[in-house]
Enzyme design. Structure first.
Site, short mmCIF file in Angstrom:
data_model
loop_
_atom_site.label_atom_id
_atom_site.label_comp_id
_atom_site.label_asym_id
_atom_site.label_seq_id
_atom_site.Cartn_x
_atom_site.Cartn_y
_atom_site.Cartn_z
N HIS A 7 0.83 -1.21 0.00
CA HIS A 7 0.00 0.00 0.00
C HIS A 7 0.86 1.26 0.00
O HIS A 7 0.46 2.28 -0.53
CB HIS A 7 -0.96 -0.01 1.20
CG HIS A 7 -2.13 -0.89 0.99
ND1 HIS A 7 -3.42 -0.54 1.31
CD2 HIS A 7 -2.22 -2.15 0.48
CE1 HIS A 7 -4.25 -1.53 1.01
NE2 HIS A 7 -3.55 -2.52 0.51
N VAL A 37 0.95 4.02 -3.60
CA VAL A 37 0.44 5.39 -3.41
C VAL A 37 1.63 6.33 -3.20
O VAL A 37 2.29 6.26 -2.17
CB VAL A 37 -0.54 5.46 -2.22
CG1 VAL A 37 -1.10 6.87 -2.06
CG2 VAL A 37 -1.67 4.46 -2.39
N ASP A 77 7.71 5.48 -0.17
CA ASP A 77 8.29 6.63 0.53
C ASP A 77 7.77 6.75 1.96
O ASP A 77 7.87 7.81 2.58
CB ASP A 77 7.98 7.93 -0.24
CG ASP A 77 6.49 8.26 -0.24
OD1 ASP A 77 5.68 7.38 0.13
OD2 ASP A 77 6.14 9.40 -0.60
#
Ligand code: HEM
Ligand SMILES: *[C@@H]1O[C@H](CO)[C@@H](O)[C@H](O)[C@H]1NC(C)=O
Ligand SMILES: *[C@@H]1O[C@H](CO)[C@@H](O)[C@H](O)[C@H]1NC(C)=O
Length: 328
Positions: A67, A71, A75
């Protein structure tokens, strides 16, 4: 041109190639060799401790990595919390991310920060990538080398999760398009779906398949009937919304290729699982991974490495977060 000057030219061009590689910020396996040489064993020990406390650490961390990467890239934006305004993790899709995944990263970060030389040197995004590799190994899956050098993002919004995380009711074409948008192939999609060899799903994610597929009281015909009856027992219509069911009903705690064997028997829990066998285009990959665990492991490691390269931030695009839940 003399041979010595062409040799020098050759050296200069090699050097500039390296500079180009460095300025594009390619990930490197030995990224922390000098700044925090023991980072891998520090994280491994913290993840093992957490795993011994609770085994759900494994699926929780693995799903968190997916996840995160889908998205805004890998990071650690999924871990950010905000005092005002809404971060990724409060999007309804991410609300089902188990807390133990976040806690694993925070515990590993704390362990890294305790080592004097490593303070403020290792990104939360890299810690999540390493912890993910470790939980896969701890549950019996393959070990592999993790590329490092991701920086942490400064932006996390609730809205950015929408349309970026695939839904449980997606069929192959939609899944393929989503993965392709990140440079992931059909083989990568099928291999990565093998992550559903561990962990759980809430009943709401598949209740339509067992109660009202096309009409009231009808069952998805791609589901094994006996398995569907079991699912009805575990997930009655008035089920507590907190109840979860294993994604792999056969070996739920072992990272193996059983997931693919299940698909051949109509025991894929989600529509997005069973479609991999129902659709002719991916069926041969399911058959390959079901019959050859080495082929699955190799494809999985390749795909995880590609997943870990999505949207990587370097230079001034990111930072090394001091607290994984807040920007510096
Ligand atoms: C192919 C598209 C995918 C879809 C539609 C999908 C969907 C889901 C859904 C609906 C759940 C259950 C969530 C819940 O009810 O709590 C789940 C769980 C899980 N997913 Fe996926 N997923 C996909 C791909 C992946 C990938 C690529 C990975 C990792 C590489 C992954 C890892 C996991 C894990 C480990 C769990 C169990 C989490 C836990 O027990 O805490 N999934 N997924
Ligand atoms: C990284 O460290 C290891 C162990 O100290 C060493 O064997 C290896 O050559 C180092 N790599 C680089 C590129 O410095
Ligand atoms: C299984 O897959 C591996 C890796 O692709 C391959 O080297 C091996 O020959 C395969 N084994 C069989 C029995 O097909």
């Amino acid at each position: 041109m003399s041979s010595s000057s062409s040799f020098i030219l050759f050296l200069v061009s090699l050097l500039s190639l390296q500079l180009i590689a460095a300025s594009f910020g390619q990930l490197q396996v030995d990224y922390y060799n000098h700044s925090c040489p023991n980072v891998e064993s520090i994280i491994r020990a913290a993840v093992e401790r957490k795993f011994q406390q609770t085994i759900v650490t494994a699926p929780a961390t693995l799903r968190l990595f997916f996840h995160d990467c889908f998205v805004r890239g890998c990071d650690a934006s999924v871990i950010l919390a905000k005092r005002n305004g809404a971060a990724e993790k409060v999007n309804p899709i991410d609300l089902s991310l188990a807390g133990d995944g976040f806690d694993t990263v925070l515990k590993a970060k704390a362990a890294v920060e305790e080592v004097p030389g490593c303070r403020n040197k290792v990104s939360c995004a890299d810690i999540l990538a390493l912890a993910t590799r470790d939980v896969i190994t701890l549950t019996g899956g393959p070990s592999y080398t993790v590329e490092l050098g991701r920086l942490d993002g400064r932006i996390s919004t609730k809205a950015s999760v929408r349309r970026r995380i695939p839904h449980a009711n997606f069929k192959l074409p939609k899944l393929e398009a989503m993965f392709a948008s990140h440079g992931l192939s059909l083989t990568d999609l099928v291999a990565l779906s093998g992550a559903h060899t561990i962990g759980f799903s809430h009943c709401s994610q598949f209740s339509r398949r067992i109660y009202r597929f096309r009409s009231r009281n009808s069952i998805d015909p791609t589901l094994d009937l006996g398995y569907a009856q079991q699912l009805r027992n575990w997930c009655p219509t008035n089920v507590d919304p907190r109840i979860v069911v294993s994604l792999d009903p056969t070996t739920p705690w072992i990272f193996d290729n059983q997931y693919f064997k299940n698909l051949r028997q109509g025991k894929g829990l989600l529509t997005s699982d069973q479609t991999l066998f129902t659709d002719r285009r991916s069926r041969k990959l399911v058959n390959l991974f079901a019959s050859n665990s080495t082929a699955f492991e190799q494809a999985f490691v390749t795909a995880m490495t590609k997943l870990g390269r999505i949207g990587v931030k370097t230079g001034n695009q990111g930072e090394i977060r001091q607290d994984c839940t807040r920007v510096n």
